[in-house]
Enzyme design. Structure first.
Site, short mmCIF file in Angstrom:
data_model
loop_
_atom_site.label_atom_id
_atom_site.label_comp_id
_atom_site.label_asym_id
_atom_site.label_seq_id
_atom_site.Cartn_x
_atom_site.Cartn_y
_atom_site.Cartn_z
N MET A 1 -5.60 1.94 -0.72
CA MET A 1 -5.93 3.42 -0.48
C MET A 1 -4.83 3.97 0.48
SD MET A 1 -9.21 5.34 -1.14
CE MET A 1 -9.72 6.76 -0.49
N HIS B 1 -4.28 -4.86 5.53
CA HIS B 1 -5.25 -4.27 6.23
C HIS B 1 -6.50 -5.25 6.02
CE1 HIS B 1 -3.35 -0.15 5.44
NE2 HIS B 1 -2.69 -0.63 6.23
N ASP C 1 -0.12 4.71 4.02
CA ASP C 1 0.41 3.75 4.85
C ASP C 1 1.68 2.85 4.03
OD1 ASP C 1 0.93 2.15 7.13
OD2 ASP C 1 -0.44 0.68 6.82
N SER D 1 -3.42 -2.96 1.00
CA SER D 1 -4.61 -2.78 1.50
C SER D 1 -5.55 -3.09 0.63
CB SER D 1 -4.73 -1.48 2.03
OG SER D 1 -6.06 -0.93 2.48
N THR D 2 -6.62 -2.22 0.08
CA THR D 2 -7.73 -2.77 -0.76
C THR D 2 -7.10 -3.52 -1.93
OG1 THR D 2 -8.99 -0.77 -0.18
CG2 THR D 2 -9.83 -1.81 -2.02
#
Lengths: 163, 143, 348
Positions: C289, C196, C292, C170-171
């Site tokens: 973050m 993501h 998931d 993600s991030t």
């Protein structure tokens, strides 16, 4: 293409007026006599479509006014170093502006200005072929400007006005 | 909004007078940095966010032209508009300076209103120093 | 920077957008969240800079597609002179995707797409808030100019057709993935990736990686075969599952409810990988973050897969790997630079 002395004289006067108004926020008055006490002398040599040099002699009072106007400082904060820097810049800018007026397309190079103090010099110079001299007065003191021009010829030794 | 200016000239008097003229011109000057040659200018630029550079050409060490080359080679610095001020200025000379990436060429001496206009032009804002001429709704603007 | 860690303080956000309407909507919507405060807005980079200096925001949202300003240049300068976590707000256009990707390479931590036909203001708000929270915790790598990635040579691999690598991020993940995937040799096992990212950015992202990697990288389409030398990136707004038909692995790309507010979700990919590839898989959970992927990775491990988590030091946000470690689904914790080697060790 060499402008005649009268034309060159006018162009140099314009260049000086412009420089003093825009850089030093001062107004000058041309005079016919030699101003007194112009002991601070800066010189710029130039080469290009025309060759020669420009000599600017300032009285100390005028130089102090120029510095304090230019730097927005009080006259008490004016130092010798600032005076020298300012006098050199004045010669440099006047010279560039003058040559630009002589020939817009002409290419030229300016030397780094030099500076010296000359006490009590009697400048017994008169205008003639290739020599312009303009004197000014102001609320603060006098200025004596000389331009020595030779058209694209290697300078033949030193100028006649040198003591 | 204000703009950060870097003034590059080997004469401290000339830097001071340029600074003064820019200040009295009404240009919205934020920070004003000074450098005495191209190298000092690059040092300033490595640490500080500068929006526009006003630079002389003839300087000892790294000259104005060398500086233009350095700026051009830097991905980030190449975007900063440079206004060259000089006493020398044949058309030929101006062309060579412009071809190095300078945005404008200005002859010394110059007037406050001229430099303000040029500064805003090269930064790409309008004559009042505003980025957008789009009318902002009164409640949607800055707060 | 200290107060970023103070949970009792609101996250100070500056909204940079040339549209007055966007500034208004962002301010109003974000201010509804008790932990977020929009401390200012700016219509252009110069106002933005002034406000950054004055208001000291912790997170910036930046629209990089503004007709009158070069948002990318602003971002680059910001990262150089005043590094701050920046979330890019971008359109769903192809151009927007490319620009957003460049922004991430220039140091932006994340990207969120503007509301579009299939993407409502509500969807966006939710994502934006999550990303702002993540960004406030983000660790910004010092902008250093790394030598342009000539990947270290990797030992050539023997036959690996039966192996599958599954990666979730993600991030901060786009840069982490770039770091890992550019180091993989051309005959690496078939690789499936969930990052993501809004719809369409994944296209630009896959294209970008394809140009950088020795393997082929493409945005996955439903039914694509998972073969050695190919990396499939899940398209934004769709889930991606690993399936098997005889000896052939392929992906199913489909709609479905968001999992952990995400679509694609890492858990969806990992759980399907656990089911269909079992011990033939390697699972990798990267920076980001939330949680998931943590459950999915545990299922993979239980099915016999080798699993790796990115370590805290190299994560932009140490969330998903932390959760995966906590659940017990991680075999190896490794810094980013070593993950490609770890993967190859496990499949070798």
């Amino acid at each position: 293409m060499k402008a005649d002395t009268a034309t060159s004289r006018n162009l140099l006067t314009e260049a000086i007026f412009e420089t003093f108004e825009k850089m030093f926020f001062l107004f000058l008055e041309p005079i016919d006599r030699e101003p007194e006490g112009c002991d601070l002398e800066s010189v710029v040599q130039f080469k290009g479509f025309v060759e020669g040099r420009l000599e600017v002699s300032l009285s100390r009072n005028l130089a102090v006014a120029m510095v304090s106007n230019m730097l927005s400082c009080s006259t008490g904060d004016v130092t010798d170093a600032k005076i020298e820097d300012c006098a050199k810049e004045a010669a440099n800018v006047i010279c560039g502006s003058f040559l630009q007026r002589l020939d817009r397309r002409g290419d030229f190079n300016l030397s780094t200005p030099s500076f010296r103090r000359v006490a009590g010099v009697n400048r017994n110079v008169s205008e003639g072929e290739g020599m312009i001299r303009i004197c000014f007065d102001s609320d603060y003191g006098g200025m004596d400007v000389r331009a020595v021009l030779s058209e694209n010829r290697p300078p033949s030794g030193r100028g006649p006005e040198e003591v | 909004m204000s703009f950060n200016v870097l003034i590059v000239d080997d004469s401290s008097s000339m830097r001071a007078v340029i600074r003064k003229i820019v200040a009295i011109s009404g240009f919205k000057m934020g920070r004003c940095y000074e450098a005495a040659n191209g190298q000092e200018a690059l040092d300033v630029l490595s640490e500080n966010w500068v929006d526009v550079i006003i630079s002389d050409i003839n300087m000892p060490g790294v000259s104005g032209l060398d500086m233009l080359d350095h700026l051009k080679a830097d991905d980030l610095l190449k975007e900063i508009p440079v206004i060259v001020v000089s006493t020398e200025g044949s058309d030929e000379r101006i062309r060579s300076v412009m071809s190095k990436g300078a945005k404008r060429f200005v002859r010394k001496p110059f007037l406050p209103e001229d430099i303000r206009k040029i500064l805003y032009e090269v930064i790409g804002v309008d004559n009042e120093g505003r980025y957008c001429d789009v009318q902002e709704p009164p409640d949607g603007g800055d707060f | 920077m200290l107060d970023q860690n103070c949970l009792d303080k609101k996250i100070r956000v500056l909204v940079v957008d040339d549209s007055a309407i966007v500034r208004k909507i962002f301010s109003e919507e974000l201010s509804r969240y008790p932990d977020i405060e929009v401390v200012g807005t700016a219509p252009d980079p110069f106002v933005a800079r002034d406000k950054i200096m004055r208001l000291k925001p912790q997170v910036i949202t930046l629209d990089i597609e503004m007709p009158r300003m070069d948002g990318l240049t602003f971002l680059k300068k910001l990262m150089r002179y005043q590094p701050l976590p920046v979330i890019i707000v971008s359109s769903l256009t192809k151009e927007g995707g490319k620009l957003a990707l460049e922004a991430i390479e220039s140091g932006a931590v994340d990207v969120v797409s503007k509301p579009g036909s299939s993407f409502t203001v509500g969807d966006m708000k939710e994502q934006l808030v999550a990303k702002i929270r993540a960004a406030a915790l983000a660790r910004l790598p010092r902008p250093e100019t790394k030598p342009a990635g000539t990947p270290e040579p990797m030992a050539a691999l023997t036959c690996t057709t039966h192996k599958v690598i599954a990666i979730g991020a993600s991030t901060g993940g786009t840069e982490a993935l770039k770091c890992i995937l550019t180091k993989m040799p051309p005959n690496s096992p078939g690789t499936v990736v969930v990052q993501h990212m809004p719809a369409n950015f994944t296209t630009a992202f896959a294209n970008r990686l394809d140009g950088l990697c020795q393997t082929r990288v493409k945005e996955a389409a439903d039914g694509d075969t998972v073969i050695p030398g190919t990396v499939l990136i899940a398209p934004g707004n769709f889930h991606m599952l690993l399936k098997r038909s005889g000896a052939r692995y392929y992906v199913e790309v489909k709609d479905g409810p968001r999992v952990h507010h995400q679509r694609p979700a890492v858990d969806v990919l990992f759980k399907s990988t656990a089911k269909f590839a079992g011990a033939n898989a390697v699972g990798v959970i990267l920076t980001g973050m939330g949680a998931d992927g943590a459950e999915g990775l545990l299922e993979m491990k239980r099915a016999g897969a080798a699993t790796i988590a990115q370590d805290e030091k190299t994560c932009v946000v140490f969330g998903m790997p932390k959760e995966a470690i906590r659940l017990g689904g991680v075999d190896t914790v490794a810094p980013l630079e070593q993950i490609s080697q770890e993967i190859l060790k496990m499949v070798g």
